[in-house]
Design an enzyme around this catalytic site. Structure first.
Site, PDB file in Angstrom:
ATOM      1  CE  LYS A   1      -7.246   1.502   2.343  1.00  0.00           C
ATOM      2  NZ  LYS A   1      -6.939   0.553   2.852  1.00  0.00           N
TER       3      LYS A   1
ATOM      4  CG  ASP B   1      -2.660   0.379  -2.793  1.00  0.00           C
ATOM      5  OD1 ASP B   1      -2.686   0.430  -1.974  1.00  0.00           O
ATOM      6  OD2 ASP B   1      -3.417  -1.173  -1.963  1.00  0.00           O
TER       7      ASP B   1
ATOM      8  CB  SER C   1      -1.124   0.195   1.539  1.00  0.00           C
ATOM      9  OG  SER C   1      -2.039   1.026   0.912  1.00  0.00           O
ATOM     10  CG  HIS C   2      -0.178   3.709   3.280  1.00  0.00           C
ATOM     11  ND1 HIS C   2      -0.797   2.646   3.919  1.00  0.00           N
ATOM     12  CD2 HIS C   2       0.865   4.014   4.272  1.00  0.00           C
ATOM     13  CE1 HIS C   2      -0.535   2.703   4.652  1.00  0.00           C
ATOM     14  NE2 HIS C   2       0.533   3.043   5.379  1.00  0.00           N
TER      15      HIS C   2
ATOM     16  CG  ASP D   1      -5.765   1.502  -1.108  1.00  0.00           C
ATOM     17  OD1 ASP D   1      -4.658   2.259  -1.232  1.00  0.00           O
ATOM     18  OD2 ASP D   1      -5.569  -0.069  -0.156  1.00  0.00           O
ATOM     19  NE  ARG D   2      -3.589   3.859   3.260  1.00  0.00           N
ATOM     20  CZ  ARG D   2      -3.359   3.872   4.413  1.00  0.00           C
ATOM     21  NH1 ARG D   2      -2.966   4.933   5.450  1.00  0.00           N
ATOM     22  NH2 ARG D   2      -3.347   2.499   4.714  1.00  0.00           N
TER      23      ARG D   2
ATOM     24  CG  ASP E   1      -2.379   4.619  -1.515  1.00  0.00           C
ATOM     25  OD1 ASP E   1      -3.091   4.956  -2.427  1.00  0.00           O
ATOM     26  OD2 ASP E   1      -1.649   3.678  -0.152  1.00  0.00           O
TER      27      ASP E   1
END
Length: 685
Positions: A480, A372, A181-182, A374-375, A370
């Site tokens: 998300k 991936d 992710s982030h 999703d944010r 971010d």
């Protein structure tokens, strides 16, 4: 065959609805299954599309077993298993986890044999190699079709969209998503993997716990070691067929943007947004932070909405997200500390204050994703929108978004938004909107998987949810979705600006009107990273033990309404998730929350959340850190944080600020908050 396959997937879906499967059926976890091996196949006819580069042994579908030993610590966190990249590159580390996942899927009767599996990730270092390893184990497990985004890329929300929508939807039984992710990417940084189920969402706790149990007792890896290396750089279909024609494995490499964009097109009306982009007084800047979002940003903002390519920055995916020499230092986390290139362009300081004195006026609207995708982070000109406020504003204005617009029809089940939720640490701004609009509201633990049951319940859909950690989304997918959040804001702005001859209604004006109606939730988060795990657990245990024993005079000017260890009782399946964070809730609406994060890779991260509510008639133009400072002092005292952790200062303060008095370009920020700020202004993980 197609109908039979759909019925098989539908039957398996019921396994994940605990209204059908009693919770007790997950209580007993057995030893690893003795998975039967697929018979060795001699290949006489290897069929490959010219686009594919296939290199393998003489028997590409032969199944081999090799011994392995259990590896400690392979417990998935809130978003899968995350460790340092070099840990994943260690002998059998990735293979052990993937094999354990297949053991677990076999036990829950997932339709693996003959099924379709998605494998892709955010493009970080080791992504390409990991795809090959997973593919070999998948083939040995009986998977007959593998879907891979070109170059091994799929954003996390796009992976969910692929499961739910590709080829009519629900053809794949699940996906391995390769992402941390982030968190930073690179050989010396972080890597991650998680499994998503056939509804497109993260595996529920029952499944991740089962996977973890399998990692403890695994003794062998079953793999098609001679399966050809897949050329993931070229779109195309390849079929590898056995000599006797009894078994075929098909590899599909496809455009990673197509399914996600098609799903988003069903949520929004792009025409008003195109008109907004065409206005001379509307300017736009988007930062993909060198993560996976780049191709999606080009497709949506430039190709569809007509934004100039110059409106995009850092839109070429990189394995290290730009590395330490980039403005984000390779940390693709869309916040005020890491997305500095975008924030400087937008005129927003690291402290969330407006920066003035630019030679060129900042754009009207800015956003970032971010690693991936999703944010999301939403910015106006010299204005930062907190994730909690963003969620509340989207729900407040949801009727302006076609997907949520109330309408009646003979066969329609939509009547506007029917449910909304936030993670427990997220500010209570959403609660006030839901109460005013009579929208069913839910407070869940941190982790998108906890929204899944609600999204899968027609009673509560259409549904909107979000977290304070820059995650927002709806039931269009089961993750998300950073692009969805940005388009939601653009749709709202477009709807509030139907007449191009009138002054533009801007992001800050939308927020200020919202606060005048609902009041403002001042909010900040202190992160203490790399804390000794036992010390952190002991601190949390002490606060939990003291929950109903605090002396009445322990809270200074605040009056305690409730102190507890948050537990979530899922209203759909009745499952209970315990130990989800310590809460101190005060009678004036203020809150202190302590929680141990599940997204870090070293030690423990203790997060302290601080929230102070100011009514609509109060002072709505203060800086959050100044407002919550008394709560921070009280929280440190109540927790004995210094004594337990040895920390005098947090590693990171994530402040959720809006507009207030600014600073000029070049003006030093040191000392502006010297009485409030403590610690490094790095990025939260």
């Amino acid at each position: 065959m197609a109908m039979a396959r759909r019925n098989q997937l539908a039957a398996h879906l019921l396994l994940f609805l605990p209204t059908i499967v009693a919770a007790s059926s997950w209580a007993t976890l057995s030893a690893p299954l003795n998975v039967p091996s697929v018979p060795s196949l001699r290949v006489e006819n290897l069929k490959a599309a010219p686009a594919m580069n296939l290199r393998g042994g003489s028997d590409p579908l032969a199944v081999t077993k090799k011994p392995t030993a259990a590896i400690e610590g392979q417990k998935p966190g809130t978003s899968g298993l995350r460790k340092k990249t070099k840990v994943f590159m260690g002998e059998n580390y990735l293979a052990n986890f993937v094999q354990s996942t297949f053991y677990a899927l076999e036990e829950v009767k997932a339709p693996v044999k003959g099924g379709t599996l998605v494998i892709s990730g955010d493009g970080r270092y080791y992504n390409k190699e990991a795809i090959q390893i997973i593919a070999k184990i998948a083939v040995a497990a009986g998977v007959s079709r593998i879907w891979i985004g070109k170059d091994g890329l799929l954003s996390t929300p796009a992976a969910s969209a692929v499961i739910r929508a590709r080829e009519g939807g629900f053809k794949a039984f699940g996906a391995f998503i390769l992402s941390a992710s982030h968190n930073p990417g690179g050989i010396d940084e972080d890597f991650g993997i998680k499994y998503n189920c056939e509804n497109g969402g993260p595996a529920p706790e029952k499944v991740t716990e089962l996977i973890f149990e399998k990692t403890k007792t695994i003794s062998e890896i079953i793999s098609a070691e001679d399966f050809p290396e897949i050329d993931i750089s070229t779109i195309g279909t390849t079929k590898i067929t056995s000599a006797d024609g009894s078994k075929t494995v098909q590899i599909d490499v496809f455009d990673p943007t197509e399914d996600q964009v098609n799903v988003l097109a069903g949520c929004f009306d792009f025409e008003p947004i195109k008109k907004l982009f065409a206005r001379p007084d509307f300017t736009f800047k988007y930062d993909s932070l060198s993560g996976v979002q780049g191709p999606y940003a080009k497709k949506v903002f430039c190709d569809i909405l007509g934004a100039p390519p110059s409106s995009l920055i850092n839109c070429e995916p990189k394995e290290d997200f730009g590395g330490p020499t980039s403005p984000s230092h390779g940390h693709a986390d869309p916040n005020l500390a890491n997305a500095r290139e975008l924030c400087d362009i937008m005129g927003v300081s690291k402290e969330g204050r407006p920066i003035t004195g630019q030679d060129v006026e900042p754009p009207v609207f800015g956003a970032a994703a971010d690693g991936d995708a999703d944010r999301n982070m939403i910015l106006g000109r010299r204005f930062f929108v907190t994730p909690s406020d963003s969620l509340a504003v989207i729900v407040e204005n949801s009727e302006l978004i076609p997907y949520f617009k109330p309408h009646k029809g003979l066969f329609s089940t939509r009547g506007g938004i029917k449910g909304a939720a936030r993670s427990m640490p997220t500010s209570c701004a959403l609660d006030r909107v839901c109460k005013a609009k009579n929208i069913p509201f839910f407070e869940t633990p941190t982790g998108w998987k906890f929204f899944g049951n609600l999204m899968d319940t027609p009673q509560y859909t259409p549904f909107i949810c979000g977290e304070e950690s820059f995650g927002t989304g709806s039931n269009h997918v089961r993750e998300k979705d950073g692009m969805w959040a940005v388009l939601a804001w653009l749709q709202i702005i477009a709807a509030k600006n139907p007449d191009a001859s009138k002054p533009l209604v801007t992001v800050d004006q939308i927020l200020e009107e919202h606060w005048k109606k609902y009041g403002r939730n001042y909010y900040a988060r202190y992160d203490y990273e790399g804390v000794d795990l036992d010390a952190a657990k002991n601190m949390m245990a002490r606060m939990a033990e003291m929950a109903d024993k605090w002396p009445a005079d322990s809270f200074g000017p605040y009056t305690l309404d409730k102190a507890d260890m948050f537990a979530y009782n899922d209203p759909i399946d009745g499952s209970v998730s315990k130990n989800q964070g310590i809460r101190f809730i005060f009678t004036d609406g203020s809150r202190i929350v302590f929680r141990m994060s599940g997204t870090g890779v070293v030690g423990a991260t203790v997060r302290m959340y601080l929230e102070k509510y100011e009514a609509s008639t109060g002072d709505l133009d203060q800086h959050p850190l100044e407002v919550v400072k008394p709560l921070a002092d009280l929280a440190i005292k109540l927790s004995d944080l210094k004594e337990f952790t040895g920390r005098d200062e947090p590693s990171v303060i994530t402040e959720h600020a809006g507009r207030r008095s600014g600073v000029s370009v070049g003006q030093t920020l040191q000392g502006i908050l010297s009485d409030v700020m403590c610690g490094d202004q790095g990025a939260a993980q």
